[in-house]
Scaffold this active site. Structure first.
Site, PDB file in Angstrom:
ATOM      1  N   LEU A  70       0.839  -1.187   0.000  1.00 53.48           N
ATOM      2  CA  LEU A  70       0.000   0.000   0.000  1.00 53.48           C
ATOM      3  C   LEU A  70       0.880   1.244   0.000  1.00 53.48           C
ATOM      4  CD1 LEU A  70      -2.904  -0.961   2.403  1.00 53.48           C
ATOM      5  CD2 LEU A  70      -2.491  -1.581   0.036  1.00 53.48           C
ATOM      6  N   ASN A 139       4.549  -7.783   6.490  1.00 56.00           N
ATOM      7  CA  ASN A 139       5.467  -7.216   7.484  1.00 56.00           C
ATOM      8  C   ASN A 139       4.853  -6.062   8.266  1.00 56.00           C
ATOM      9  OD1 ASN A 139       5.377  -5.710   5.076  1.00 56.00           O
ATOM     10  ND2 ASN A 139       7.287  -4.696   5.569  1.00 56.00           N
ATOM     11  N   GLU A 140       3.520  -5.968   8.308  1.00 58.06           N
ATOM     12  CA  GLU A 140       2.859  -4.813   8.902  1.00 58.06           C
ATOM     13  C   GLU A 140       3.345  -4.474  10.304  1.00 58.06           C
ATOM     14  OE1 GLU A 140       1.458  -6.862   6.861  1.00 58.06           O
ATOM     15  OE2 GLU A 140       0.214  -5.712   5.481  1.00 58.06           O
TER      16      GLU A 140
END
Ligand code: CO8
Length: 264
Positions: A70, A139-140
């Site tokens: 994103l 990997n947030e």
């Protein structure tokens, strides 16, 4: 034959019948801007409606990156209405990809974090280049944010609960061999064979009668999609209130700064 040739996405039919290739084209890192998401959904809809096509290979036009996920600039320093519009577009893309009637194959020749990984996980098959830079994962948590429940569900459906639990909490970005071992990707091949492998895998999937394959896909995936559909507005509200928090904005700004400093 060109199907669509927007600035941020190129889609073209291959000589081989029924298969199109869509390439992300949003330099430098194919971040998923609102514009790209919108264009992606439109192109996908065109392909779905054009009965000539039965399969799509998703890949990238930016060397070294499949998609950076994103677009952080869509989630930083904007107003709540923008966050809501952006999140709705992210949901829309996932909903369309995850239940697409087309066979979707991800040909991944570069880094594939977070939202980029999510897109690849919506595909029916993933081919990854054997290059240590091709890290893939959700990997947030490394950014101080949390993968929403439908990101989690998509990962659990792919690699199972325990592996997903570990990967999500630690924000793991898997190098190719580990990605293959955990089931995040289906095949790892030399970089120059990613596209040709995707094509030959596609031929295998094309050999199955569409209606049987599509109904089976639907049976496997619809409960996951229904979970989001049931609470789509609440999920948007959650996102907006979470992302608007000062502490989260600060974390994202710092992360963006870190990315920029990496260069200097
Ligand atoms: N969004 C916007 N800009 C980005 C992004 C991004 N995701 N990633 C990189 N950029 C920018 C960089 O800031 C840099 O900008 P500038 O040229 O102005 O300095 C430019 O792109 C180039 O970046 P790099 O120099 O880092 O490029 P490299 O080729 O060296 O590396 C990578 C490419 C590996 C992709 C690297 O850029 C990277 O790791 N990017 C960050 C990836 C990431 O962590 N993405 C997470 C996004 S969040 C998400 O997808 C899910 C969120 C779920 C929401 C949950 C909320 C509740």
């Amino acid at each position: 034959m060109a199907l669509a040739s927007g600035m941020r996405l190129s889609a073209r039919a291959l000589l081989r019948p029924w298969v199109a290739v869509m390439k992300f084209k949003n330099p430098p890192v194919n971040s998923l801007s609102l514009e790209l998401l919108t264009e992606f959904v439109i192109s996908l809809e065109k392909l779905e409606n054009d009965k000539t096509f039965r399969g799509v290979i998703l890949s990238s036009d930016c060397p070294g990156v499949f998609s950076a996920g994103l677009d952080l600039t869509e989630m930083c320093g904007r107003n709540p209405a923008h966050y809501a519009e952006y999140w709705k577009a992210v949901q829309e893309l996932w909903l369309r990809l995850y239940l697409s009637n087309l066979v979707l194959i991800a040909a991944i020749s570069g880094a594939c974090p977070a939202g980029g990984c999510l897109i690849s996980l919506t595909c029916d098959y993933r081919v990854l280049a054997d290059n240590p830079k091709c890290l893939i994962g959700l990997n947030e948590t490394l950014l101080g944010i949390i993968a929403p429940f439908w990101f989690r569900d998509t990962l659990v459906n792919t690699i199972g609960h325990r592996a997903a639990e570990r990967a999500l909490q630690l924000g793991l970005l898997f190098p190719p061999a580990e990605a293959l071992q955990v089931g995040m990707v289906d095949q790892v091949v030399p970089e120059d064979q990613v596209q040709s492998t995707a094509l030959s895998v596609m031929a295998q999937w094309m050999a199955i009668p569409d209606h049987a394959r599509q109904l089976t896909k639907n049976m496997m995936r619809k409960p996951t999609v229904d979970r989001l559909l049931k609470q789509r507005d609440a999920d948007i509200q959650n996102f907006v209130s979470f992302i608007s928090r000062d502490s989260i904005q600060k974390s994202l700004q710092m992360y963006l700064e870190k990315l920029k400093q990496k260069k200097g």
